[in-house]
Scaffold this motif. Structure first.
Motif, mmCIF file in Angstrom:
data_model
loop_
_atom_site.group_PDB
_atom_site.id
_atom_site.type_symbol
_atom_site.label_atom_id
_atom_site.label_comp_id
_atom_site.label_asym_id
_atom_site.label_seq_id
_atom_site.Cartn_x
_atom_site.Cartn_y
_atom_site.Cartn_z
ATOM 1 N N CYS A 114 42.166 34.833 32.387
ATOM 2 C CA CYS A 114 41.272 35.796 33.033
ATOM 3 C C CYS A 114 40.636 35.152 34.266
ATOM 4 N N PRO A 115 41.063 35.526 35.469
ATOM 5 C CA PRO A 115 40.474 34.969 36.698
ATOM 6 C C PRO A 115 39.180 35.709 37.040
ATOM 7 N N THR A 116 38.095 35.321 36.433
ATOM 8 C CA THR A 116 36.840 36.073 36.514
ATOM 9 C C THR A 116 36.402 36.379 37.943
ATOM 10 N N PRO A 117 36.323 35.391 38.857
ATOM 11 C CA PRO A 117 35.881 35.729 40.226
ATOM 12 C C PRO A 117 36.797 36.743 40.909
ATOM 13 N N LEU A 118 38.095 36.604 40.698
ATOM 14 C CA LEU A 118 39.048 37.522 41.322
ATOM 15 C C LEU A 118 38.926 38.922 40.728
ATOM 16 N N MET A 119 38.753 39.015 39.411
ATOM 17 C CA MET A 119 38.612 40.322 38.760
ATOM 18 C C MET A 119 37.365 41.042 39.277
ATOM 19 N N GLU A 120 36.283 40.298 39.442
ATOM 20 C CA GLU A 120 35.034 40.886 39.941
ATOM 21 C C GLU A 120 35.201 41.362 41.386
ATOM 22 N N ALA A 121 35.777 40.503 42.222
ATOM 23 C CA ALA A 121 35.924 40.845 43.642
ATOM 24 C C ALA A 121 36.894 42.010 43.836
ATOM 25 N N TYR A 122 38.002 42.017 43.078
ATOM 26 C CA TYR A 122 38.979 43.091 43.261
ATOM 27 C C TYR A 122 38.434 44.428 42.747
ATOM 28 N N ALA A 123 37.613 44.378 41.692
ATOM 29 C CA ALA A 123 37.008 45.611 41.185
ATOM 30 C C ALA A 123 36.139 46.260 42.259
ATOM 31 N N GLU A 124 35.441 45.466 43.053
ATOM 32 C CA GLU A 124 34.629 46.010 44.142
ATOM 33 C C GLU A 124 35.510 46.704 45.178
ATOM 34 N N ARG A 125 36.698 46.144 45.434
ATOM 35 C CA ARG A 125 37.620 46.795 46.379
ATOM 36 C C ARG A 125 38.085 48.135 45.824
ATOM 37 N N VAL A 126 38.359 48.192 44.520
ATOM 38 C CA VAL A 126 38.801 49.448 43.905
ATOM 39 C C VAL A 126 37.691 50.486 43.969
ATOM 40 N N ILE A 127 36.461 50.065 43.684
ATOM 41 C CA ILE A 127 35.334 50.996 43.701
ATOM 42 C C ILE A 127 35.123 51.560 45.108
ATOM 43 N N SER A 128 35.284 50.717 46.123
ATOM 44 C CA SER A 128 35.035 51.159 47.496
ATOM 45 C C SER A 128 36.147 52.056 48.041
ATOM 46 N N SER A 129 37.404 51.837 47.606
ATOM 47 C CA SER A 129 38.508 52.661 48.129
ATOM 48 C C SER A 129 39.572 52.883 47.057
ATOM 49 N N PRO A 130 39.276 53.733 46.062
ATOM 50 C CA PRO A 130 40.275 53.982 44.999
ATOM 51 C C PRO A 130 41.521 54.698 45.503
ATOM 52 N N ASP A 131 41.383 55.470 46.599
ATOM 53 C CA ASP A 131 42.536 56.220 47.116
ATOM 54 C C ASP A 131 43.595 55.310 47.725
ATOM 55 N N ALA A 132 43.245 54.036 47.975
ATOM 56 C CA ALA A 132 44.218 53.106 48.555
ATOM 57 C C ALA A 132 45.237 52.621 47.528
ATOM 58 N N LEU A 133 44.993 52.896 46.254
ATOM 59 C CA LEU A 133 45.899 52.441 45.194
ATOM 60 C C LEU A 133 47.105 53.360 45.101
ATOM 61 N N THR A 134 48.296 52.787 45.175
ATOM 62 C CA THR A 134 49.499 53.556 44.851
ATOM 63 C C THR A 134 49.597 53.697 43.337
ATOM 64 N N LEU A 135 50.516 54.531 42.883
ATOM 65 C CA LEU A 135 50.664 54.706 41.438
ATOM 66 C C LEU A 135 51.051 53.395 40.771
ATOM 67 N N LYS A 136 51.938 52.632 41.423
ATOM 68 C CA LYS A 136 52.335 51.335 40.873
ATOM 69 C C LYS A 136 51.148 50.378 40.826
ATOM 70 N N ASP A 137 50.329 50.391 41.876
ATOM 71 C CA ASP A 137 49.126 49.561 41.893
ATOM 72 C C ASP A 137 48.194 49.946 40.749
#
Length: 670
Positions: free
Chosen positions: A383-406
């Motif tokens: 579990c890469p804790t810092p990366l999981m936290e930082a990437y979750a913020e990216r998802v929260i800020s722009s969820p529409d940027a995720l493709t279905l595979k993402d």
């Protein structure tokens, strides 16, 4: 295909063409066209990493018939991917002595910028034996640096060029007079350029290598090993590999270069005898002080290629990589992690360092690059804790940027690693639900099932995907799944069913999972862990007020042992109730402790944090009124037998380990 060539680019090409042969003119014009050309996406034939169209492949086949023995099918032109090898990447000019200094031929060869230029040069000169090898090596040195589009054009021109056939004929006639290093370099260049491996010229070079093998020096052997590693299996290749194994084993003590050793290790591969692998390991350990950063990366991938696990060697390489992460490209870091996964090797310092490094690169790397790292971290159960936290913020800020595979990747990683975002958790889950809702109309049944399954593991139950999954049309589609996928599909549906029944999410209308997709409701009984059972019996031997039930099934969950014991301070309450002639209900008067002996894979690496299905099991047992106590199997086995009972007592009866003053307080309250 629409070709848009700017006037300036075409003028540049035509100026150069005026002084070149027709073949070079065509090459330059095509190169100019490449810069503004759009290509069709579907290309059927593969040449290493390069792709060519089927009609191009047919023309290439016809051009090599004259020097090949027997008929050549188009699939013979398909070459396996040749990864970047330090030996394969050596430019022609680095082979000392191969190209004579102050030679007009050498000067003109160095000015050639395409394989066709080299072939034109061979029409102007009658190349010597050494110059034949120089030409082949330089052609590959040029070609491998081309873009994908330019590669396709240049390879077509090269195979159609009449001088290419003559050059291969000359190489075949001159091979007996070549130096050993020239033979090895020429073979490597021809195979890398895509000359069919069953062609007569390649087979002649293979036989010559067999005859001269005992005279090959360390460098020639390593070049040949780099070539053989990527060649298809054939009698000639197998014979040569066996001969090289004997030569390498005999000369192992005299090998001086790390790169040569690694190349030979990769060529020998998984089929090398274990005792030879051990000798190679010992030789590599004596050379660790010579390891550069690329050597360390390449050694890990080499061990994965060999299927050989050497903890001392891996530790040395991991330490060197961890100390120099900033200088390593993305692809090599990812390759190292994949090799670690293949070898079942995990080093906490390496994984933590990589996690921190990827987090620092989050704003620079693409979404795909970050998710590739998250995915391989999940496969390593880290579990890469810092990366999981930082990437979750990216998802929260722009969820529409995720493709279905993402989206599927994010759901799998976060649910498998059971990462808790705490106060950002609901925002993160709502963002994932928002992205998922936008893909619902075009999602297949299996993708929808995976999405809902991972959301259930996370304890999140959006109504729209649940309702679509449990529609009769989706259920029918999933029932037609091939039989090999059914067990996994049934397991996911069983988890969804348990979550709906036990978590009882607030949905607009009640939903139930059809029995037809649940499979056999009776779970298979796992074998008992005798270590934990014997230890539990020892723990409860002197406790008359407790009851032990062994191997209990609750819903679909297996529990090693259930201990029923009075609640703390409940003895005094029970005595008071009996004096009043009343009795407390069993659920209120006792506590049920579920002791679960979990394998190491049930936890995130280096932590006691349960992951995925184990975390859901604990959540559901708490809902059912149990107090789960997790015992890691390896941890239990590492405790000496005489201390194992005390170890379990501390986990099951923590109240016995309170301070001496605490019991007196309890007695006063009673």
């Amino acid at each position: 295909m629409s070709i848009r060539v700017t006037e300036g680019v075409m003028r540049w090409a035509l100026r150069l063409c005026s002084r070149r042969s027709p073949w070079t003119q065509r090459s330059l014009l095509m190169t100019a066209s490449i810069r503004n050309t759009s290509f069709p996406s579907q290309l059927a034939h593969v040449w290493g990493k390069r792709q060519i169209q089927p009609w191009r492949a047919r023309s290439l086949v016809s051009s090599v018939r004259s020097y090949s023995k027997g008929s050549i099918r188009s699939e013979d032109l398909e070459e396996k991917e040749i990864p970047s090898s330090p030996l394969a990447d050596l430019p022609a000019e680095t082979t000392s002595g191969k190209i004579q200094t102050h030679s007009p031929f050498r000067d003109k060869l160095m000015r050639c910028v395409s394989p066709s230029d080299v072939l034109d040069l061979t029409c102007q000169y009658a190349p010597t034996v050494r110059q034949i090898s120089n030409c082949l090596t330089h052609m590959w040195s040029i070609a491998k640096r081309m873009s994908e589009e330019q590669w396709r054009y240049e390879m077509q021109l090269m195979f159609e060029h009449p001088a290419f056939d003559r050059l291969l004929q000359l190489a075949m006639k001159s091979v007996a007079h070549m130096h050993n290093e020239d033979v090895a370099y020429s073979l490597l260049s021809m195979v890398s350029l895509g000359v069919p491996q069953r062609s007569r010229v390649v087979q002649v070079f293979l036989r010559t290598c067999q005859e001269k093998l005992n005279d090959f020096d360390e460098k020639s052997l390593s070049i040949l090993a780099s070539c053989l590693e990527h060649m298809e299996s054939s009698p000639s290749v197998s014979t040569l590999k066996e001969g090289m194994r004997l030569v390498v084993e005999a000369r192992l003590p005299r090998i001086k270069k790390v790169m040569a050793l690694q190349t030979m290790m990769r060529m020998l591969g998984r089929d090398a005898p274990l005792d030879l692998k051990r000798k190679l390991e010992q030789k590599a350990l004596t050379m660790t002080d010579q390891f550069s950063i690329p050597n360390a990366q390449y050694m890990i991938t080499t061990m994965a290629t060999m299927g050989f696990y050497s903890r001392p060697l891996l530790d040395v390489c991991s330490k060197k990589i961890t100390e120099n992460l900033n200088g390593i490209p993305f692809n090599r870091l990812l390759s190292v992690l994949h090799s670690c996964k293949e070898l079942h090797y995990r080093d906490l310092d390496l994984l933590t360092g990589l996690s921190d490094y990827v987090t620092s690169m989050l704003d620079i790397w693409t979404n795909k690059q970050v998710l590739l790292f998250l995915s391989v971290f999940e496969s390593l159960v880290f579990c890469p804790t810092p990366l999981m936290e930082a990437y979750a913020e990216r998802v929260i800020s722009s969820p529409d940027a995720l493709t279905l595979k993402d989206l599927l990747c994010v759901l799998k990683v976060y649910s498998s690693l059971n990462y808790d975002l705490q106060h950002r958790r609901q925002q993160f889950l709502d963002s994932l639900s928002q992205a998922l809702d936008s893909y619902l109309p075009k999602m297949s049944g299996p993708a929808l099932l995976k999405s809902v399954f991972h959301l259930c593991l996370l304890g999140h139950f959006p109504s729209a995907p649940l309702e679509q999954l449990l529609q009769s049309s989706t259920v029918e589609q999933l029932n037609s799944t091939p039989s090999r996928f059914l067990p996994k599909q049934e397991k996911m549906f069983q988890t969804v069913d348990l979550c709906l029944r036990l978590d009882r999410p607030p949905l607009p209308r009640p939903l139930t999972v059809p029995q037809s997709v649940l499979g056999d409701p009776a779970p298979s009984s796992p074998s008992a862990n005798q270590w934990i059972l014997q230890s539990l019996q020892s723990v409860l031997r002197d406790r008359a007020d407790t009851l032990l039930e062994e191997m209990v099934m609750v819903e679909n969950y297996f529990i090693d042992g259930v201990i029923t014991k009075p609640l703390p301070n409940q003895t005094c309450v029970t005595e008071a109730s009996s004096r009043e002639g009343g009795e407390l209900p069993p659920a209120e008067s006792s506590q049920r402790t579920a002791v679960i002996c979990a394998p190491l894979s049930g936890f995130c690496y280096g932590t006691s944090n349960p992951r995925g299905p184990l975390a859901v099991k604990i959540r559901h047992l708490k809902i059912l009124g149990y107090h789960p106590v997790l015992v890691r199997e390896r941890e239990l086995r590492s405790v000496p037998e005489e201390k194992r009972t005390e170890f379990l007592k501390g986990k099951i009866f923590p109240e016995d380990h309170r301070s001496d003053t605490r019991p007196e307080t309890d007695q006063l309250q009673c």
